[in-house]
Design an enzyme around this catalytic site. Structure first.
Site, PDB file in Angstrom:
ATOM      1  N   THR A 172     -10.500   1.224  14.889  1.00  0.00           N
ATOM      2  CA  THR A 172     -10.054   1.610  16.238  1.00  0.00           C
ATOM      3  C   THR A 172     -11.233   1.671  17.194  1.00  0.00           C
ATOM      4  O   THR A 172     -11.153   1.203  18.335  1.00  0.00           O
ATOM      5  CB  THR A 172      -9.365   2.987  16.179  1.00  0.00           C
ATOM      6  OG1 THR A 172      -8.279   2.887  15.275  1.00  0.00           O
ATOM      7  CG2 THR A 172      -8.861   3.411  17.547  1.00  0.00           C
ATOM      8  N   HIS A 182     -13.496  10.991  11.499  1.00  0.00           N
ATOM      9  CA  HIS A 182     -12.410  10.852  10.522  1.00  0.00           C
ATOM     10  C   HIS A 182     -12.705  11.700   9.283  1.00  0.00           C
ATOM     11  O   HIS A 182     -13.830  12.149   9.084  1.00  0.00           O
ATOM     12  CB  HIS A 182     -12.224   9.388  10.090  1.00  0.00           C
ATOM     13  CG  HIS A 182     -11.476   8.559  11.092  1.00  0.00           C
ATOM     14  ND1 HIS A 182     -12.122   7.907  12.115  1.00  0.00           N
ATOM     15  CD2 HIS A 182     -10.146   8.292  11.234  1.00  0.00           C
ATOM     16  CE1 HIS A 182     -11.213   7.261  12.851  1.00  0.00           C
ATOM     17  NE2 HIS A 182     -10.014   7.481  12.340  1.00  0.00           N
ATOM     18  N   HIS A 183     -11.688  11.821   8.436  1.00  0.00           N
ATOM     19  CA  HIS A 183     -11.776  12.570   7.177  1.00  0.00           C
ATOM     20  C   HIS A 183     -12.834  11.988   6.227  1.00  0.00           C
ATOM     21  O   HIS A 183     -13.253  10.835   6.374  1.00  0.00           O
ATOM     22  CB  HIS A 183     -10.407  12.562   6.477  1.00  0.00           C
ATOM     23  CG  HIS A 183      -9.847  11.186   6.298  1.00  0.00           C
ATOM     24  ND1 HIS A 183     -10.119  10.411   5.209  1.00  0.00           N
ATOM     25  CD2 HIS A 183      -9.045  10.430   7.102  1.00  0.00           C
ATOM     26  CE1 HIS A 183      -9.504   9.248   5.320  1.00  0.00           C
ATOM     27  NE2 HIS A 183      -8.847   9.233   6.470  1.00  0.00           N
ATOM     28  N   LYS A 219     -12.520   8.301   4.404  1.00  0.00           N
ATOM     29  CA  LYS A 219     -12.435   7.000   5.097  1.00  0.00           C
ATOM     30  C   LYS A 219     -13.580   6.092   4.679  1.00  0.00           C
ATOM     31  O   LYS A 219     -14.740   6.508   4.630  1.00  0.00           O
ATOM     32  CB  LYS A 219     -12.438   7.198   6.615  1.00  0.00           C
ATOM     33  CG  LYS A 219     -12.262   5.876   7.355  1.00  0.00           C
ATOM     34  CD  LYS A 219     -11.795   6.062   8.773  1.00  0.00           C
ATOM     35  CE  LYS A 219     -11.675   4.723   9.493  1.00  0.00           C
ATOM     36  NZ  LYS A 219     -10.652   3.851   8.898  1.00  0.00           N
ATOM     37  N   GLY A 247      -0.272   4.855  -0.962  1.00  0.00           N
ATOM     38  CA  GLY A 247      -1.389   5.478  -0.246  1.00  0.00           C
ATOM     39  C   GLY A 247      -0.917   6.516   0.770  1.00  0.00           C
ATOM     40  O   GLY A 247       0.274   6.769   0.935  1.00  0.00           O
ATOM     41  N   ARG A 248      -1.910   7.108   1.449  1.00  0.00           N
ATOM     42  CA  ARG A 248      -1.578   8.138   2.465  1.00  0.00           C
ATOM     43  C   ARG A 248      -0.678   7.566   3.551  1.00  0.00           C
ATOM     44  O   ARG A 248       0.333   8.168   3.920  1.00  0.00           O
ATOM     45  CB  ARG A 248      -2.872   8.681   3.092  1.00  0.00           C
ATOM     46  CG  ARG A 248      -3.625   9.643   2.202  1.00  0.00           C
ATOM     47  CD  ARG A 248      -4.972   9.960   2.802  1.00  0.00           C
ATOM     48  NE  ARG A 248      -5.827   8.779   2.717  1.00  0.00           N
ATOM     49  CZ  ARG A 248      -6.992   8.725   2.083  1.00  0.00           C
ATOM     50  NH1 ARG A 248      -7.463   9.802   1.525  1.00  0.00           N
ATOM     51  NH2 ARG A 248      -7.691   7.624   2.018  1.00  0.00           N
ATOM     52  N   GLY A 258      -1.812  -3.068   9.397  1.00  0.00           N
ATOM     53  CA  GLY A 258      -2.443  -1.871   9.957  1.00  0.00           C
ATOM     54  C   GLY A 258      -3.765  -1.572   9.292  1.00  0.00           C
ATOM     55  O   GLY A 258      -4.477  -0.658   9.693  1.00  0.00           O
ATOM     56  N   GLY A 300       0.848  -1.202   0.000  1.00  0.00           N
ATOM     57  CA  GLY A 300       0.000   0.000   0.000  1.00  0.00           C
ATOM     58  C   GLY A 300       0.876   1.241   0.000  1.00  0.00           C
ATOM     59  O   GLY A 300       0.496   2.300   0.502  1.00  0.00           O
ATOM     60  N   ALA A 301       2.067   1.101  -0.605  1.00  0.00           N
ATOM     61  CA  ALA A 301       3.108   2.141  -0.511  1.00  0.00           C
ATOM     62  C   ALA A 301       2.703   3.482  -1.104  1.00  0.00           C
ATOM     63  O   ALA A 301       3.217   4.523  -0.701  1.00  0.00           O
ATOM     64  CB  ALA A 301       4.385   1.637  -1.198  1.00  0.00           C
ATOM     65  N   ASN A 343      -4.965   0.586  14.984  1.00  0.00           N
ATOM     66  CA  ASN A 343      -4.383   1.900  15.247  1.00  0.00           C
ATOM     67  C   ASN A 343      -2.992   1.684  15.836  1.00  0.00           C
ATOM     68  O   ASN A 343      -2.850   1.032  16.866  1.00  0.00           O
ATOM     69  CB  ASN A 343      -5.273   2.675  16.228  1.00  0.00           C
ATOM     70  CG  ASN A 343      -4.917   4.139  16.249  1.00  0.00           C
ATOM     71  OD1 ASN A 343      -3.755   4.493  16.440  1.00  0.00           O
ATOM     72  ND2 ASN A 343      -5.897   4.974  16.052  1.00  0.00           N
TER      73      ASN A 343
END
Ligand code: NAD
Length: 268
Positions: free
Chosen positions: A166, A155-156, A159, A11-12, A98, A8-9, A124
């Site tokens: 979490t 969240h933003h 999401k 991504g955010r 994660g 997932g490199a 988380n």
């Protein structure tokens, strides 16, 4: 020098991990994987994350990059986790997942995989949220069931899953401590005319703007309320915690580990 692979490199979180790793002298990124056909495949992972060229090209060939890495971090999408897990078991590499949004079936697969590799799954990876979870667990052990528990998260707008992984993990920690099953007492949509049932653990969700992540656990009793809140203002906290956990995990024998296991190490 720990060699890390990020799944997932592009991504955010993937980019935040690349930036955080570039600040450490004890580890380096040696593999960067993203979705096949993704727009960023073929780019240098350091350039994409804004830390300059690292000489690591984002690829979709997980097996090849795993062979050159000591441990993997998966911050992609729940649908990719089974593939990451199988590849790490085949290669004998520790894995930190994660990603959030897994179903119950996947949780069984995790138990099987942990017989072969060191495995840590954390909705988380911030050290602050890890502490919040432990404090909430302690409060739930001590306070009587008459204290109503509500978990609020924000969240933003991008999401995908709700409630957040979490929030669910916090609910599970509270339910376990009170001897309850979250699947039975968790309430995700409090709409309608019915009053609150005793023992419920409620979830409230907000989505909007660029909120990085906010979680509160409320214990509401008669005459008093206890409110525990964590606010993340920068996603680098998740990245720094994940790297600390990956460095710790890479030295562990096969087994299932949790973020709370690294707390004493972080505090020292
Ligand atoms: P994002 O959408 O910005 O990035 C996800 C990346 O994964 C994208 O580049 C996408 O192309 C890639 N991807 C999708 N499918 C893939 C596959 N099959 N193989 C490889 N790469 C694939 O999302 P994000 O904000 O970076 O979050 C990623 C995940 O991490 C989410 O599940 C999120 O909930 C979770 N997250 C966890 C923490 C934590 O502390 N554990 C913190 C923030 C976000």
């Amino acid at each position: 020098m720990l060699r890390l692979l990020i799944i997932g490199a592009a991504g955010r979180m993937g980019q935040a991990l690349t930036r955080a790793a570039s600040e450490r002298s004890d580890m380096r990124i040696t593999g960067a994987v993203d979705a096949p056909g993704g727009a960023q495949v073929g780019r240098d992972v350091g350039e994409l994350a804004g830390v300059g060229r690292l000489g690591v090209t984002i690829t979709s060939d997980l097996a090849a990059t795993l062979a050159e890495s000591d441990a993997a971090l998966d911050f992609s999408h729940a649908s990719a986790s089974a593939t990451s897990l199988a590849a790490c078991v085949a290669a004998g590499r520790p894995l930190l997942i994660g990603t959030t949004g897994h179903d119950a079936h996947f949780r069984h697969e995790l138990e099987r995989a942990a017989r072969h590799i060191a495995l840590l799954v954390a909705a988380n990876t911030s050290v602050g949220v890890t502490l919040l979870t432990e404090v909430a667990r302690r409060c739930a052990e001590v306070l009587p069931l008459e204290f109503d528990v509500e978990i609020f998260e924000a969240h933003h707008r991008h999401k995908k899953d709700a409630p957040s992984g979490t929030a669910l993990a916090l609910g599970r920690a509270v339910a376990d401590a009170r001897g309850q099953d979250l699947d039975e007492v968790g309430v995700r949509n409090r709409i309608g005319a019915a009053p609150r049932e005793p023992g419920e653990i409620g979830f409230a969700v907000m989505r909007g703007g660029d909120i990085v992540g906010e979680h509160s656990v409320v214990f509401a009793g008669d005459g008093e309320q206890l409110v525990l809140t964590h606010r993340a203002t920068d996603r680098s906290v998740f990245a720094r915690g994940a790297l600390e956990a990956a460095a710790w995990l890479a030295r562990r024998p096969p087994g299932r580990y949790h973020m709370r296991d690294i707390l004493s190490k972080t505090a020292s």
